[in-house]
Write a protein that holds these residues in place. Sequence first.
Motif, mmCIF file in Angstrom:
data_model
loop_
_atom_site.group_PDB
_atom_site.id
_atom_site.type_symbol
_atom_site.label_atom_id
_atom_site.label_comp_id
_atom_site.label_asym_id
_atom_site.label_seq_id
_atom_site.Cartn_x
_atom_site.Cartn_y
_atom_site.Cartn_z
ATOM 1 N N MET A 1 -24.252 -113.085 46.921
ATOM 2 C CA MET A 1 -23.611 -113.367 45.641
ATOM 3 C C MET A 1 -23.064 -114.790 45.617
ATOM 4 O O MET A 1 -22.617 -115.322 46.611
ATOM 5 C CB MET A 1 -22.455 -112.370 45.446
ATOM 6 C CG MET A 1 -21.827 -112.449 44.073
ATOM 7 S SD MET A 1 -20.302 -111.459 44.037
ATOM 8 C CE MET A 1 -19.373 -112.443 42.867
ATOM 9 N N ALA B 1 -17.505 -110.909 32.939
ATOM 10 C CA ALA B 1 -17.946 -110.732 34.333
ATOM 11 C C ALA B 1 -19.448 -110.936 34.398
ATOM 12 O O ALA B 1 -20.167 -110.632 33.446
ATOM 13 C CB ALA B 1 -17.582 -109.338 34.841
ATOM 14 N N MET B 2 -19.902 -111.462 35.525
ATOM 15 C CA MET B 2 -21.348 -111.527 35.739
ATOM 16 C C MET B 2 -21.755 -110.351 36.614
ATOM 17 O O MET B 2 -20.915 -109.709 37.236
ATOM 18 C CB MET B 2 -21.743 -112.848 36.397
ATOM 19 C CG MET B 2 -21.212 -113.045 37.800
ATOM 20 S SD MET B 2 -21.771 -114.649 38.481
ATOM 21 C CE MET B 2 -21.281 -114.449 40.197
ATOM 22 N N ASP B 3 -23.061 -110.079 36.654
ATOM 23 C CA ASP B 3 -23.497 -108.981 37.515
ATOM 24 C C ASP B 3 -23.873 -109.521 38.900
ATOM 25 O O ASP B 3 -23.728 -110.711 39.178
ATOM 26 C CB ASP B 3 -24.622 -108.168 36.863
ATOM 27 C CG ASP B 3 -25.968 -108.863 36.934
ATOM 28 O OD1 ASP B 3 -26.020 -110.066 37.277
ATOM 29 O OD2 ASP B 3 -26.970 -108.198 36.647
ATOM 30 N N CYS B 4 -24.300 -108.608 39.767
ATOM 31 C CA CYS B 4 -24.543 -108.939 41.167
ATOM 32 C C CYS B 4 -25.623 -110.004 41.343
ATOM 33 O O CYS B 4 -25.630 -110.700 42.361
ATOM 34 C CB CYS B 4 -24.913 -107.676 41.937
ATOM 35 S SG CYS B 4 -26.252 -106.732 41.138
ATOM 36 N N ALA C 1 -18.255 -117.923 42.168
ATOM 37 C CA ALA C 1 -18.068 -118.331 40.776
ATOM 38 C C ALA C 1 -16.619 -118.677 40.479
ATOM 39 O O ALA C 1 -16.178 -118.631 39.352
ATOM 40 C CB ALA C 1 -18.542 -117.227 39.849
ATOM 41 N N GLY D 1 -13.408 -121.154 40.012
ATOM 42 C CA GLY D 1 -13.308 -122.457 39.357
ATOM 43 C C GLY D 1 -12.683 -122.292 37.994
ATOM 44 O O GLY D 1 -12.378 -121.185 37.571
ATOM 45 N N SER E 1 -12.389 -122.160 33.944
ATOM 46 C CA SER E 1 -13.285 -121.508 32.993
ATOM 47 C C SER E 1 -14.244 -122.534 32.401
ATOM 48 O O SER E 1 -13.846 -123.608 31.973
ATOM 49 C CB SER E 1 -12.497 -120.799 31.901
ATOM 50 O OG SER E 1 -12.067 -121.678 30.912
ATOM 51 N N VAL F 1 -18.785 -122.568 37.846
ATOM 52 C CA VAL F 1 -18.951 -121.231 37.270
ATOM 53 C C VAL F 1 -20.338 -121.093 36.662
ATOM 54 O O VAL F 1 -21.063 -120.128 36.920
ATOM 55 C CB VAL F 1 -17.864 -120.965 36.203
ATOM 56 C CG1 VAL F 1 -18.156 -119.682 35.444
ATOM 57 C CG2 VAL F 1 -16.490 -120.911 36.855
#
Lengths: 127, 127
Positions: free
Chosen positions: B1, B84-87, B4, B6, B8, B13
């Motif tokens: 992963m 949120a981001m995914d894996c 991310a 940092g 916004s 990111v």
Amino acid sequence: MNDATGASGSDAVLDALVFAHEGLLPAIVQDDESGEVLMLAWMDREAVRRTLTTGRVTFWSRSRQEYWRKGDTSGHRQYVRGVAMDCDGDTLLVRVVQIGAACHTGTRTCFTGRELPAAVGDPEQDA
Amino acid sequence: MNDATGASGSDAVLDALVFAHEGLLPAIVQDDESGEVLMLAWMDREAVRRTLTTGRVTFWSRSRQEYWRKGDTSGHRQYVRGVAMDCDGDTLLVRVVQIGAACHTGTRTCFTGRELPAAVGDPEQDA
């Protein structure tokens, strides 16, 4: 909007869908009880047909180029509770009973612990 | 992963994200209070940056080929509560306060009333 009535997995249902991304559409998977968004993966027409007719969620794996019935390797099965298409017919929302972790990394959802720093918007402060 | 962390909308990111679909990634929009999945739309890097920094959700409209700040025409604004981001870093989950209907057809979500006939799976009946 297309008419998607018909038996589950019938041509009439599948014909209402738009596979706009190299023959695939994105399927959002949501925990039917908690409402958590678990993951997003991709389905082609046959994966949708299998999902609608078998009670188990099946994706098309773009990386492996094969059908992927969620849980067959991990045991983390997804049982279908309901499937809806969106207004354009190019996205599915699949509500499931999730056994174990939805994410291959072991987290409950693929978004768990992966928050990005974001400015929060406030309707009260916006004209 | 990817890391991310940092500020916004910072490069660190944005660099953690994968725009695998003609420079876009799918963003799932979820009502932060009810948990309802409202819609899915697409973002390029700049749309993500605007979403992370302004408090208002911005997409890239593939059909119109322009940025689309949700609600500017309809009044049905989306205020960011979290992202949120995914894996894999190739999908976003954006939690929002939704003003009015999320769907351009006037329904609360883009999936409302668009159920497909599906066989229901049962963990109890499955070996």
